[in-house]
Scaffold this motif. Structure first.
Motif, PDB file in Angstrom:
ATOM      1  N   ALA A 125       0.829  -1.209   0.000  1.00  0.00           N
ATOM      2  CA  ALA A 125       0.000   0.000   0.000  1.00  0.00           C
ATOM      3  C   ALA A 125       0.865   1.261   0.000  1.00  0.00           C
ATOM      4  CB  ALA A 125      -0.925  -0.009   1.211  1.00  0.00           C
ATOM      5  N   MET A 126       1.984   1.238   0.736  1.00  0.00           N
ATOM      6  CA  MET A 126       2.872   2.399   0.779  1.00  0.00           C
ATOM      7  C   MET A 126       3.545   2.624  -0.567  1.00  0.00           C
ATOM      8  SD  MET A 126       4.527   1.687   4.547  1.00  0.00           S
ATOM      9  CE  MET A 126       5.599   3.122   4.512  1.00  0.00           C
ATOM     10  N   ARG A 183       1.241   2.578  -9.162  1.00  0.00           N
ATOM     11  CA  ARG A 183      -0.063   1.939  -9.043  1.00  0.00           C
ATOM     12  C   ARG A 183      -0.063   0.488  -9.547  1.00  0.00           C
ATOM     13  NH1 ARG A 183      -4.158   5.155  -7.648  1.00  0.00           N
ATOM     14  NH2 ARG A 183      -3.845   7.417  -7.678  1.00  0.00           N
ATOM     15  N   ARG A 184       0.869   0.157 -10.433  1.00  0.00           N
ATOM     16  CA  ARG A 184       0.903  -1.208 -10.963  1.00  0.00           C
ATOM     17  C   ARG A 184       1.271  -2.220  -9.880  1.00  0.00           C
ATOM     18  NH1 ARG A 184       4.205  -1.804 -16.393  1.00  0.00           N
ATOM     19  NH2 ARG A 184       3.348  -3.903 -16.084  1.00  0.00           N
ATOM     20  N   GLY A 190       0.409  -6.601  -9.590  1.00  0.00           N
ATOM     21  CA  GLY A 190       1.322  -7.706  -9.306  1.00  0.00           C
ATOM     22  C   GLY A 190       0.999  -8.397  -7.987  1.00  0.00           C
ATOM     23  N   PHE A 191       0.683  -7.567  -6.978  1.00  0.00           N
ATOM     24  CA  PHE A 191       0.354  -8.132  -5.674  1.00  0.00           C
ATOM     25  C   PHE A 191      -0.935  -8.952  -5.737  1.00  0.00           C
ATOM     26  CE2 PHE A 191      -1.470  -7.648  -1.316  1.00  0.00           C
ATOM     27  CZ  PHE A 191      -0.481  -8.351  -0.637  1.00  0.00           C
ATOM     28  N   GLY A 192      -1.926  -8.443  -6.463  1.00  0.00           N
ATOM     29  CA  GLY A 192      -3.185  -9.168  -6.591  1.00  0.00           C
ATOM     30  C   GLY A 192      -3.019 -10.504  -7.290  1.00  0.00           C
TER      31      GLY A 192
END
Length: 299
Positions: free
Chosen positions: A12-13, A19-20, A24-26
């Motif tokens: 989040a930080m 924003r991408r 990748g995290f998702g």
């Protein structure tokens, strides 16, 4: 899976600048959850049988869990104070480790007020690495020299020495008053005669069977008289027992009966001339009790 909360904080930080990162995290989250589902889905069906004994935690349980994690309140307090000092260090690293250490415990505490409780100290041990790193960062931040760091560590080691000793005593890793599996296994080993069989109390049967057999020599073979199908063959936590116990006796001359404390005798109520091939009265039944820590095993 609650470890994901800790990773969510630095993502989040970073997402403020890039924003991408969320994409990748998702994708990583979806891949990880997909791999876990084959374990989670069938595992949930066994939850009640596995952790039914964990009580729903109150507000004090959320405080007490930290001293249980470190085995001693003094060690827990020292680590948490040093972790607070670490807040002066690099912000993103501190946030990541703080959330990784605290958020899973808070979430599991909240969830444990539902149908099933999950909050138990040994299930929270995965948070210790993050706490240890925070304490190390706090010590390095607050101390001016290596001598101060060494002095703090030496003082902590001396103060927690009694706890370290008690943790290494026999049965210290069991719950209070737990069964002495090793003593029961030694008793059986001393009196074992080839052809002996074994029966475990229906109370905590799986625990007694696994615990005692772990300490028995691998070449010591004892048929579990009332075992119809093992947990491994059933692909389940529990074994299947004989529906007609008398028919499961195969004419054994001696049977070891392992019970915990004053648990009911599994052979109670069987006829003196059991079926299933026994040619005469059941003789030579040996009883081995995994007693409480302060008791001596008896056969």
């Amino acid at each position: 899976m609650t470890c994901l909360i800790g990773h969510l904080a630095p993502v989040a930080m970073r997402a403020r600048r890039e924003r991408r990162t969320w994409l990748g995290f998702g994708c990583a989250i979806l891949a990880g959850v997909a791999l876990l589902l084959p374990v989670v889905v069938p595992g949930r069906a066994e939850t009640l049988r596995q952790i039914w004994w964990i009580t729903k935690p109150d507000a004090w349980g959320l405080v007490d869990i930290w001293s249980q994690l470190f085995y001693t309140g003094l060690c827990a307090g020292t680590v948490l104070v040093l972790a607070l000092v670490a807040c002066r260090a690099r912000r993103d690293a501190v946030v990541f480790r703080t959330v990784s250490a605290v958020a899973p415990v808070l979430l599991i505490w909240a969830v444990s007020h539902g149908h099933i409780s999950y909050l138990y100290f040994r299930y929270m041990l995965f948070t210790l690495p993050a706490l240890a790193m925070l304490a190390g960062a706090g010590l390095a931040t607050g101390a001016r020299s290596r001598r101060v760091i060494a002095a703090v560590l030496a003082a902590l080691a001396l103060l927690t020495l009694p706890d370290q000793k008690s943790m290494r005593e026999p049965l210290a890793h069991y719950w209070p008053g737990g069964p002495d599996f090793a003593a029961a296994a030694r008793t059986i080993q001393r009196g074992y005669v080839p052809g002996d069989a074994i029966v475990y109390s229906r109370v905590q049967e799986e625990a007694l069977s696994l615990g005692v057999s772990y300490y028995l020599p691998r070449d010591l073979k004892l048929r579990d008289v009332f075992l119809a199908e093992s947990p491994t063959r059933r692909d389940d936590l529990a074994a299947t027992q004989c529906l007609e116990p008398a028919r499961c006796l195969w004419g054994e001359k001696r049977i070891w009966v392992v019970v915990e404390g004053n648990a009911p005798d599994p052979l109670h109520g069987l006829p003196p001339h059991p079926g299933g091939g026994a040619s005469g009265p059941l003789r030579g039944v040996r009883r081995s009790a995994p007693h409480r820590p302060h008791g001596a095993p008896a056969a």
